[in-house]
Design a protein around this motif. Structure first.
Motif, PDB file in Angstrom:
ATOM      1  N   GLY A  73      49.684 131.628 135.578  1.00  0.00           N
ATOM      2  CA  GLY A  73      49.884 132.798 136.424  1.00  0.00           C
ATOM      3  C   GLY A  73      50.652 132.559 137.708  1.00  0.00           C
ATOM      4  N   VAL A  74      51.123 131.337 137.932  1.00  0.00           N
ATOM      5  CA  VAL A  74      51.800 130.990 139.198  1.00  0.00           C
ATOM      6  C   VAL A  74      53.245 130.591 138.914  1.00  0.00           C
ATOM      7  CG1 VAL A  74      51.763 129.516 141.244  1.00  0.00           C
ATOM      8  CG2 VAL A  74      49.609 130.187 140.156  1.00  0.00           C
ATOM      9  N   ALA A  75      54.170 131.180 139.659  1.00  0.00           N
ATOM     10  CA  ALA A  75      55.582 130.819 139.532  1.00  0.00           C
ATOM     11  C   ALA A  75      55.891 129.625 140.440  1.00  0.00           C
ATOM     12  CB  ALA A  75      56.460 132.003 139.927  1.00  0.00           C
ATOM     13  N   PRO A  76      56.800 128.744 140.035  1.00  0.00           N
ATOM     14  CA  PRO A  76      57.169 127.614 140.906  1.00  0.00           C
ATOM     15  C   PRO A  76      58.057 128.080 142.062  1.00  0.00           C
ATOM     16  CG  PRO A  76      58.513 127.603 138.910  1.00  0.00           C
ATOM     17  CD  PRO A  76      57.518 128.712 138.743  1.00  0.00           C
ATOM     18  N   THR A  77      57.585 127.871 143.266  1.00  0.00           N
ATOM     19  CA  THR A  77      58.351 128.136 144.483  1.00  0.00           C
ATOM     20  C   THR A  77      58.097 126.980 145.435  1.00  0.00           C
ATOM     21  OG1 THR A  77      56.571 129.302 145.656  1.00  0.00           O
ATOM     22  CG2 THR A  77      57.993 130.633 144.211  1.00  0.00           C
ATOM     23  N   ALA A  78      58.868 126.920 146.512  1.00  0.00           N
ATOM     24  CA  ALA A  78      58.641 125.870 147.499  1.00  0.00           C
ATOM     25  C   ALA A  78      57.215 125.934 148.034  1.00  0.00           C
ATOM     26  CB  ALA A  78      59.658 125.998 148.633  1.00  0.00           C
ATOM     27  N   GLY A  95      63.084 119.145 136.876  1.00  0.00           N
ATOM     28  CA  GLY A  95      62.585 119.258 138.235  1.00  0.00           C
ATOM     29  C   GLY A  95      63.008 120.552 138.919  1.00  0.00           C
ATOM     30  N   TYR A  96      62.192 120.992 139.870  1.00  0.00           N
ATOM     31  CA  TYR A  96      62.414 122.258 140.575  1.00  0.00           C
ATOM     32  C   TYR A  96      63.768 122.299 141.271  1.00  0.00           C
ATOM     33  CZ  TYR A  96      61.774 125.896 144.124  1.00  0.00           C
ATOM     34  OH  TYR A  96      61.934 126.999 144.938  1.00  0.00           O
ATOM     35  N   SER A  97      64.241 121.170 141.777  1.00  0.00           N
ATOM     36  CA  SER A  97      65.508 121.173 142.501  1.00  0.00           C
ATOM     37  C   SER A  97      66.653 121.644 141.605  1.00  0.00           C
ATOM     38  CB  SER A  97      65.814 119.776 143.055  1.00  0.00           C
ATOM     39  OG  SER A  97      65.957 118.834 142.013  1.00  0.00           O
ATOM     40  N   TYR A  98      66.580 121.331 140.316  1.00  0.00           N
ATOM     41  CA  TYR A  98      67.630 121.766 139.395  1.00  0.00           C
ATOM     42  C   TYR A  98      67.528 123.265 139.116  1.00  0.00           C
ATOM     43  CZ  TYR A  98      68.718 116.871 138.689  1.00  0.00           C
ATOM     44  OH  TYR A  98      69.090 115.558 138.901  1.00  0.00           O
ATOM     45  N   LEU A  99      66.319 123.808 139.188  1.00  0.00           N
ATOM     46  CA  LEU A  99      66.160 125.255 139.072  1.00  0.00           C
ATOM     47  C   LEU A  99      66.830 125.940 140.256  1.00  0.00           C
ATOM     48  CD1 LEU A  99      64.780 127.784 137.759  1.00  0.00           C
ATOM     49  CD2 LEU A  99      62.858 127.343 139.314  1.00  0.00           C
ATOM     50  N   GLY A 147      58.343 113.271 149.455  1.00  0.00           N
ATOM     51  CA  GLY A 147      58.252 114.722 149.363  1.00  0.00           C
ATOM     52  C   GLY A 147      57.579 115.143 148.075  1.00  0.00           C
ATOM     53  N   PHE A 148      57.662 116.440 147.789  1.00  0.00           N
ATOM     54  CA  PHE A 148      57.073 117.010 146.578  1.00  0.00           C
ATOM     55  C   PHE A 148      58.153 117.638 145.708  1.00  0.00           C
ATOM     56  CE2 PHE A 148      53.700 117.773 149.859  1.00  0.00           C
ATOM     57  CZ  PHE A 148      52.754 116.899 149.368  1.00  0.00           C
ATOM     58  N   ASP A 149      57.804 117.772 144.432  1.00  0.00           N
ATOM     59  CA  ASP A 149      58.672 118.479 143.493  1.00  0.00           C
ATOM     60  C   ASP A 149      57.766 119.155 142.478  1.00  0.00           C
ATOM     61  OD1 ASP A 149      61.159 119.214 142.242  1.00  0.00           O
ATOM     62  OD2 ASP A 149      60.737 117.725 140.703  1.00  0.00           O
ATOM     63  N   GLY A 150      58.285 120.169 141.822  1.00  0.00           N
ATOM     64  CA  GLY A 150      57.562 120.811 140.739  1.00  0.00           C
ATOM     65  C   GLY A 150      58.324 120.622 139.446  1.00  0.00           C
ATOM     66  N   ILE A 151      57.603 120.547 138.339  1.00  0.00           N
ATOM     67  CA  ILE A 151      58.231 120.501 137.024  1.00  0.00           C
ATOM     68  C   ILE A 151      58.273 121.934 136.504  1.00  0.00           C
ATOM     69  CG2 ILE A 151      58.085 119.601 134.683  1.00  0.00           C
ATOM     70  CD1 ILE A 151      56.396 117.305 135.856  1.00  0.00           C
TER      71      ILE A 151
END
Length: 348
Positions: free
Chosen positions: A264-269, A246-250, A111-115
């Motif tokens: 300029g981009v917020a981390p979302t799914a 990682g994004y999952s913790y957010l 899968g993917f994740d964001g920092i």
């Protein structure tokens, strides 16, 4: 006496031919590595045990580098069957595996994740460019064509419109795949925005990496260990500080922390899945093919990990913050898990 010797020889022969798990008494799957993949792997382990009635796999959070190092340290029951990773395996790690007899490694993308760059929910709002992150965190940041010890102490010294808070960032240690990915996606990308640094990269990539990748050691960056939940807790207790995780913790802590925008981009799914969020990355598990059919439940655990129920769209890992692969890629990884083709030696 002769009968006793024959019997002893027979036992020795059986033991020599036995599986490593049988010989060492390990009757469970062992996975180690990334703190980002840890909660996903743990959830899969719980579901696997419930569905099969087999012993729950052992899952350890050691960081990607630490997990791969242990995975590559040898064969048999004394070493993990799986390395969890939040970045691809490096060529040097692949070679270290081979040197210890660990061959036929199977790479599976899950899968993917964001920092995310986050702060306390009641703190200031941040909107960074990647070059801001490079200037703030590089040990020797570019200034006036030179590379002095990083002189910046507050965010407003770096970018117009950024808060005047002091630069204090809690992040993962050098063994972490999250740190490796952050360095590549944020610091290196930010450094390349400056023509001087991009020219250095073209002329001497080793020199570029030394300048871009080395994080400052004067207290502005704090290695906070492999426990991302601990970083979340620190942000709520340290006003004005930032954390990298990682994004999952957010997603799990939206009531406590909030994320900064990057370019300029917020981390979302959605922005992580489509790659528009600059700090997006892929997550992996690495499997020892030689242990399949030897470690009880290994093949079934891997199958559960890539199942539609787990990593498919709407699967139970999506509820934990995993960003699913597109349907075609997901189906392809299910085939990899079924057929177990060994990976090729990485290019870098």
């Amino acid at each position: 006496m002769k009968k006793l010797l024959v019997a002893a020889a027979a036992v020795a022969a059986l033991t020599a031919g036995a599986s490593p798990a049988f010989a060492a008494g390990r009757d469970y799957v062992w996975a180690a590595g990334s703190s980002t993949v840890f909660p996903f792997s743990t959830r899969v382990a719980e579901n696997f045990a419930r569905k099969t009635g087999m012993k729950a796999p052992k899952v350890e959070s050691l960081g990607t580098g630490g997990g791969i190092k242990l995975f590559c340290s040898g064969t048999g029951a004394g070493f993990p069957d799986i390395a969890n990773a939040s970045r691809p395996m490096k060529k040097s790690e692949f070679d270290a595996c081979a040197a210890k007899g660990v061959k036929d490694i199977v790479e599976i993308k899950v899968g993917f994740d964001g920092i995310v760059v986050a702060t306390d929910k009641d703190g200031a709002d941040y909107s960074f460019k990647t070059e801001h992150l490079y200037l703030a965190l590089a040990k020797n940041a570019l200034r006036g064509g030179q590379f002095p010890a990083n002189p910046y102490t507050t965010w407003d010294q770096i970018g117009t419109g950024l808060p005047g808070n002091r630069i204090l960032v809690y992040g993962p240690p050098p063994t972490s795949g999250t740190r490796d990915a952050f360095v590549e996606l944020a610091l290196e990308a930010g450094a390349r925005k400056f023509p001087t640094m991009d020219q250095i990269r073209g002329d001497n990539e080793k020199r570029f990496k030394q300048l871009a990748d080395t994080i400052r050691e004067d207290g502005a960056w704090v290695d906070a260990g492999e426990n991302d939940n601990a970083i979340v807790g620190t942000l709520t207790k340290t006003p004005g500080s930032l954390g990298i995780f990682g994004y999952s913790y957010l997603e799990e802590n939206m009531d406590k922390v909030k994320a900064a925008k990057v370019n300029g981009v917020a981390p979302t799914a959605q922005t992580i899945a489509d790659g528009s969020y600059p700090l997006s990355r892929s997550l992996y598990i690495y499997v020892k093919k030689a242990n399949v059919g030897v470690t009880p439940g290994l093949k079934e655990f891997v199958a559960e990990f890539v199942s539609d129920a787990a990593t498919g769209r709407g699967g139970y890992l999506q509820d934990r913050g995993l960003i699913p692969l597109p349907a075609g890629q997901h189906d392809g990884q299910k085939q990899v898990a079924a057929n177990l083709p060994p990976m090729k030696r990485p290019a870098a």
